[in-house]
Scaffold this active site. Structure first.
Site, PDB file in Angstrom:
ATOM      1  N   ASN A  62      -0.467  -1.826  -9.139  1.00  0.00           N
ATOM      2  CA  ASN A  62      -1.859  -1.975  -9.561  1.00  0.00           C
ATOM      3  C   ASN A  62      -2.740  -1.877  -8.325  1.00  0.00           C
ATOM      4  OD1 ASN A  62      -4.316  -2.723 -10.612  1.00  0.00           O
ATOM      5  ND2 ASN A  62      -3.798  -4.899 -10.798  1.00  0.00           N
ATOM      6  N   TRP A  63      -3.447  -0.753  -8.217  1.00  0.00           N
ATOM      7  CA  TRP A  63      -4.251  -0.531  -6.996  1.00  0.00           C
ATOM      8  C   TRP A  63      -5.600  -1.247  -7.040  1.00  0.00           C
ATOM      9  CZ3 TRP A  63      -3.571   5.507  -6.282  1.00  0.00           C
ATOM     10  CH2 TRP A  63      -2.253   5.759  -5.898  1.00  0.00           C
ATOM     11  N   LYS A  64      -5.952  -1.832  -8.167  1.00  0.00           N
ATOM     12  CA  LYS A  64      -7.237  -2.541  -8.289  1.00  0.00           C
ATOM     13  C   LYS A  64      -8.366  -1.609  -7.819  1.00  0.00           C
ATOM     14  CE  LYS A  64      -4.554  -6.654  -7.420  1.00  0.00           C
ATOM     15  NZ  LYS A  64      -4.563  -8.089  -7.294  1.00  0.00           N
ATOM     16  N   HIS A  69      -5.388  -8.191 -17.370  1.00  0.00           N
ATOM     17  CA  HIS A  69      -5.095  -8.654 -16.007  1.00  0.00           C
ATOM     18  C   HIS A  69      -5.949  -9.888 -15.705  1.00  0.00           C
ATOM     19  CE1 HIS A  69      -4.913  -8.779 -11.636  1.00  0.00           C
ATOM     20  NE2 HIS A  69      -3.780  -8.103 -11.757  1.00  0.00           N
ATOM     21  N   GLU A  86      -7.590 -10.769 -13.224  1.00  0.00           N
ATOM     22  CA  GLU A  86      -8.902 -10.514 -12.606  1.00  0.00           C
ATOM     23  C   GLU A  86      -9.920 -10.072 -13.654  1.00  0.00           C
ATOM     24  OE1 GLU A  86      -7.465  -7.918  -9.510  1.00  0.00           O
ATOM     25  OE2 GLU A  86      -6.438  -9.634  -8.621  1.00  0.00           O
ATOM     26  N   GLU A 111       2.247 -12.960 -14.908  1.00  0.00           N
ATOM     27  CA  GLU A 111       1.578 -13.018 -13.613  1.00  0.00           C
ATOM     28  C   GLU A 111       0.910 -14.383 -13.456  1.00  0.00           C
ATOM     29  OE1 GLU A 111       0.825  -8.873 -12.006  1.00  0.00           O
ATOM     30  OE2 GLU A 111      -0.957  -9.440 -13.095  1.00  0.00           O
ATOM     31  N   GLY A 114      -2.157 -12.228  -5.269  1.00  0.00           N
ATOM     32  CA  GLY A 114      -2.951 -11.975  -4.069  1.00  0.00           C
ATOM     33  C   GLY A 114      -3.016 -13.162  -3.128  1.00  0.00           C
ATOM     34  N   SER A 170       2.369 -11.459  -5.741  1.00  0.00           N
ATOM     35  CA  SER A 170       2.821 -11.379  -4.349  1.00  0.00           C
ATOM     36  C   SER A 170       4.250 -10.866  -4.206  1.00  0.00           C
ATOM     37  CB  SER A 170       2.635 -12.743  -3.662  1.00  0.00           C
ATOM     38  OG  SER A 170       1.266 -13.117  -3.673  1.00  0.00           O
ATOM     39  N   GLY A 226       0.548  -5.721  -6.759  1.00  0.00           N
ATOM     40  CA  GLY A 226      -0.817  -5.451  -6.318  1.00  0.00           C
ATOM     41  C   GLY A 226      -0.827  -5.016  -4.862  1.00  0.00           C
ATOM     42  N   GLY A 227      -1.105  -5.948  -3.962  1.00  0.00           N
ATOM     43  CA  GLY A 227      -1.283  -5.650  -2.534  1.00  0.00           C
ATOM     44  C   GLY A 227      -0.178  -4.788  -1.937  1.00  0.00           C
TER      45      GLY A 227
HETATM   46  C1  PEP Z   1      -1.545  -7.877  -9.471  1.00  0.00           C
HETATM   47  O1  PEP Z   1      -2.641  -7.448  -9.142  1.00  0.00           O
HETATM   48  O2  PEP Z   1      -1.149  -7.695 -10.628  1.00  0.00           O
HETATM   49  C2  PEP Z   1      -0.745  -8.593  -8.488  1.00  0.00           C
HETATM   50  C3  PEP Z   1       0.374  -9.138  -8.863  1.00  0.00           C
HETATM   51  O3  PEP Z   1      -1.249  -8.647  -7.197  1.00  0.00           O
HETATM   52  P1  PEP Z   1      -0.435  -9.106  -5.874  1.00  0.00           P
HETATM   53  O4  PEP Z   1       0.897  -8.384  -5.904  1.00  0.00           O
HETATM   54  O5  PEP Z   1      -1.295  -8.664  -4.732  1.00  0.00           O
HETATM   55  O6  PEP Z   1      -0.251 -10.579  -5.960  1.00  0.00           O
END
Ligand code: PEP
Length: 258
Positions: A15-17, A101, A103, A173, A179, A219, A240-241
């Site tokens: 997920n590049w957000k 999600h 966010e 999640e 994040g 993470s 994500g990251g």
């Molecule tokens: C996400 O955005 O779904 C996520 C899990 O982010 P991260 O891996 O950065 O925690």
């Protein structure tokens, strides 16, 4: 042998957000293609922003890299400024869509009910939905994790038929792990995934529940991927990251070889 080893192919989605221009998305995908392990023992997808979807799709053509959208609106068309419909995404060739999600829930007013409406629109079309659920830290600390997950599942899945359920992917999640660098321990993650699987058994039946992939998100990085993704009810990752650099994401995709 655990159930996921026998029947569920791992699914690793990035997920590049709100990161990467169209050009950056194309360059990343060109690089990821070179880095994919062979043989590839997982389904792989990345989720660019809406505006980078055409470039990402063109770059991914002919490769096993699927392209996901980060959200979609439930109406087919109309006066809904800023929104995008399922037909528009399908027309481009998008195959997956992330829904609910945290966010979106936290910053854009998404609720269990609106996640359910989006899921209905996606299931009425052709894309594969990736439905995100997860508790906030204060909910976990108050002992409300199961109640929150149950309500989120109800909001999304009430009205989903057993036939449609086979198209679902869930993502657990925990919001406190997204994040933050704070990953759920394998025990905590497996416990939540097993709980979600049981809820799917109650809602549908055991064969259907056993066919639905439940991804872990929060993470995930190359160092912790294998410890999480080899657990019985964890069938992949929503990253994500650590998905923002092709080299790092490729290591997560290759978690079995790491
Ligand atoms: C996400 O955005 O779904 C996520 C899990 O982010 P991260 O891996 O950065 O925690």
């Amino acid at each position: 042998m655990s159930a996921n080893e026998t029947s569920r192919r791992p699914f690793i989605a990035g997920n590049w957000k709100m990161h990467k221009t169209a050009g950056e998305a194309a360059a990343y995908i060109a690089r990821l293609k070179e880095l994919l392990p062979s043989p590839l023992d997982a389904d792989v997808a990345v989720a660019p922003t809406f505006v980078a979807l055409p470039a990402a799709l063109a770059a991914a053509q002919g490769s096993p890299i699927g392209i996901a959208a980060q959200n979609v609106f439930w109406e087919k068309s109309g006066a809904f400024t800023g929104e995008v419909s399922t037909a528009m995404l399908e027309d481009l060739g998008v195959t997956w869509v992330i829904l609910g999600h945290s966010e979106r829930r936290q910053y854009f007013g998404e609720t269990d009910e609106t996640v359910g409406r989006r899921l209905r629109a996606v299931l009425d079309g052709r894309m594969g939905p990736i439905v995100c659920v997860g508790e906030r830290l204060e909910e976990r600390e108050a002992g409300r994790t199961w109640e929150v997950l149950t309500a989120q599942l109800a909001g999304a899945l009430d009205g989903v038929s057993p036939d449609e359920a086979g198209r679902l992917t869930l993502a657990y999640e925990p919001v406190w792990a997204i994040g933050t660098g704070r990953t759920a321990t394998p025990e905590v993650a497996q416990e939540a995934h097993a709980f979600l699987r049981q809820e799917l058994v109650k809602r549908f039946d055991k064969p259907i529940a056993n066919s639905i992939r439940i991804l872990y998100g929060g993470s995930v990085k190359p160092e912790n991927a294998a410890g999480l993704l080899t657990l019985p009810d964890i069938d992949g990752a929503l990253v994500g990251g650590a998905s923002l650099e092709a080299e790092v994401f490729a290591k997560i995709i290759d978690f079995k070889g790491a």
